[in-house]
Design an enzyme around this catalytic site. Structure first.
Site, PDB file in Angstrom:
ATOM      1  N   HIS A 130      27.655  12.723 -20.551  1.00 41.30           N
ATOM      2  CA  HIS A 130      27.516  13.560 -19.345  1.00 41.30           C
ATOM      3  C   HIS A 130      28.145  12.857 -18.149  1.00 41.30           C
ATOM      4  O   HIS A 130      28.908  13.473 -17.381  1.00 41.30           O
ATOM      5  CB  HIS A 130      26.035  13.841 -19.081  1.00 41.30           C
ATOM      6  CG  HIS A 130      25.773  14.549 -17.793  1.00 41.30           C
ATOM      7  ND1 HIS A 130      25.574  15.909 -17.700  1.00 41.30           N
ATOM      8  CD2 HIS A 130      25.697  14.072 -16.515  1.00 41.30           C
ATOM      9  CE1 HIS A 130      25.387  16.243 -16.441  1.00 41.30           C
ATOM     10  NE2 HIS A 130      25.442  15.148 -15.697  1.00 41.30           N
ATOM     11  N   GLU A 131      27.842  11.563 -17.987  1.00 45.76           N
ATOM     12  CA  GLU A 131      28.425  10.815 -16.876  1.00 45.76           C
ATOM     13  C   GLU A 131      29.933  10.671 -17.028  1.00 45.76           C
ATOM     14  O   GLU A 131      30.678  10.726 -16.046  1.00 45.76           O
ATOM     15  CB  GLU A 131      27.758   9.447 -16.765  1.00 45.76           C
ATOM     16  CG  GLU A 131      26.272   9.498 -16.439  1.00 45.76           C
ATOM     17  CD  GLU A 131      25.985  10.263 -15.159  1.00 45.76           C
ATOM     18  OE1 GLU A 131      26.739  10.071 -14.182  1.00 45.76           O
ATOM     19  OE2 GLU A 131      25.017  11.047 -15.130  1.00 45.76           O
ATOM     20  N   HIS A 134      31.957  13.476 -15.506  1.00 46.06           N
ATOM     21  CA  HIS A 134      32.345  13.405 -14.099  1.00 46.06           C
ATOM     22  C   HIS A 134      33.725  12.760 -13.956  1.00 46.06           C
ATOM     23  O   HIS A 134      34.545  13.185 -13.129  1.00 46.06           O
ATOM     24  CB  HIS A 134      31.322  12.589 -13.312  1.00 46.06           C
ATOM     25  CG  HIS A 134      30.048  13.309 -13.027  1.00 46.06           C
ATOM     26  ND1 HIS A 134      30.005  14.511 -12.354  1.00 46.06           N
ATOM     27  CD2 HIS A 134      28.753  12.998 -13.320  1.00 46.06           C
ATOM     28  CE1 HIS A 134      28.750  14.918 -12.243  1.00 46.06           C
ATOM     29  NE2 HIS A 134      27.971  14.009 -12.813  1.00 46.06           N
ATOM     30  N   GLU A 179      27.486  19.756 -12.616  1.00 43.50           N
ATOM     31  CA  GLU A 179      26.608  19.302 -13.695  1.00 43.50           C
ATOM     32  C   GLU A 179      26.784  20.142 -14.955  1.00 43.50           C
ATOM     33  O   GLU A 179      26.652  19.636 -16.075  1.00 43.50           O
ATOM     34  CB  GLU A 179      25.147  19.350 -13.234  1.00 43.50           C
ATOM     35  CG  GLU A 179      24.793  18.341 -12.165  1.00 43.50           C
ATOM     36  CD  GLU A 179      24.959  16.912 -12.648  1.00 43.50           C
ATOM     37  OE1 GLU A 179      24.399  16.564 -13.707  1.00 43.50           O
ATOM     38  OE2 GLU A 179      25.676  16.150 -11.970  1.00 43.50           O
TER      39      GLU A 179
END
Length: 291
Positions: A130-131, A134, A179
């Site tokens: 998930h990070e 970004h 997100e």
């Protein structure tokens, strides 16, 4: 973690970017001088604060330091076709993870110890991915600005003019939309929607003792009930008021979005188009293809 997964060779951010993320990003790009306006509030002070605070109070993960976490990072980066950032672990009782991309510096991500204690290895990898989302989506510039604004609000409570408050609301809206894209990156890395939804369930109501007792199917039903509530005008209004000051969409909504996308032809065709099969239990020697 012995399941066959797909390396997504040549994966691009636009292959999985959520439409709300694209729309919100385009809205921010149309605001003239946004980067200059926010950075002029604190200059480089905020960036230096984040960087120094991290290296002073965290542990850098590597082959000789928490190697099991390092392997999860390398595995996720390989799957998403992305160069690995630095990964730090920080002692903190609040389960959280975040990414920071500073100008002229290698990007880094931080995992809180309480988050690691709460999750399984597969779920930790979903958080890492998930990070990474970004970075893959190049959220760094706006993500840094959002962090600066949050920090500024904490340091200077009276700084909020109407313009600043408007910018803050726009930035928070953008972060929430971003997100959704990063949740998709997590799914592409672990390639099991239940793993991603389990992370969201545990963040909503888990603890090291409660986590094994939670029922994912019941949580998914809860997510569907939340979506049904928005069918009325007052439901939409209440949900908007609930989320407008949040940095993340509510967990049940994120779970529903992942459930929907995992069942879509777009997700299936993306895996088929990009995949090169490999076994995640096989030894990964770190021979990066283009770096």
């Amino acid at each position: 973690m012995g399941l066959e997964k797909s390396l997504l060779i040549g994966l691009r951010a636009d292959d999985f970017r959520h439409p709300l993320d694209l729309q919100a990003t385009n809205t921010l790009k149309q605001l003239p001088g946004l980067d200059v306006a926010i950075r002029s509030l604190l200059g480089n002070v905020a960036e230096q604060f984040f960087y120094l605070n991290n290296i002073a109070s965290s542990v850098l993960v590597g082959e000789k330091q928490l190697p099991h976490l390092h392997k999860l990072l390398i595995d996720a980066c390989s799957t998403l076709d992305l160069e690995p950032p630095q990964l730090y672990v920080q002692q903190n009782p609040v389960p959280n993870a975040y990414t920071f991309a500073m100008r002229g510096k290698q990007p880094f991500m931080v995992l809180h110890t309480s988050l690691i204690d709460l999750l399984t290895p597969e779920e930790i990898q979903a958080v890492i991915a998930h990070e990474l989302g970004h970075l893959k989506c190049e959220h760094g510039v706006y993500l840094t600005m959002a962090n600066i604004m949050i920090l500024a609000a904490g340091l200077f409570p009276n700084w909020g003019t109407m313009i600043a408050q408007s910018l803050q609301m726009r930035m928070l809206e953008w972060v929430r939309c971003a997100e959704f894209s990063c949740d998709r990156a997590a799914l592409l890395a672990v390639q099991d929607p239940k793993v991603v939804m389990s992370v969201l369930m545990k963040l909503a109501g888990g603890s090291p003792t409660l986590a094994p007792q939670l029922n994912l199917d019941a949580f998914i039903e809860q997510a569907r009930a939340y979506e049904t509530f928005s069918t009325s005008e007052i439901g939409e209004m209440l949900k908007s008021a609930q989320t407008q000051q949040l940095t993340h969409p509510v967990p049940v909504l994120r779970a529903k979005e992942i459930d929907r996308w995992a069942s879509s032809p777009a997700y299936s065709s993306l895996l088929e188009k990009r995949k090169t099969g490999y076994n995640s239990e096989a030894q990964f020697k770190g021979e990066w293809r283009n770096w």
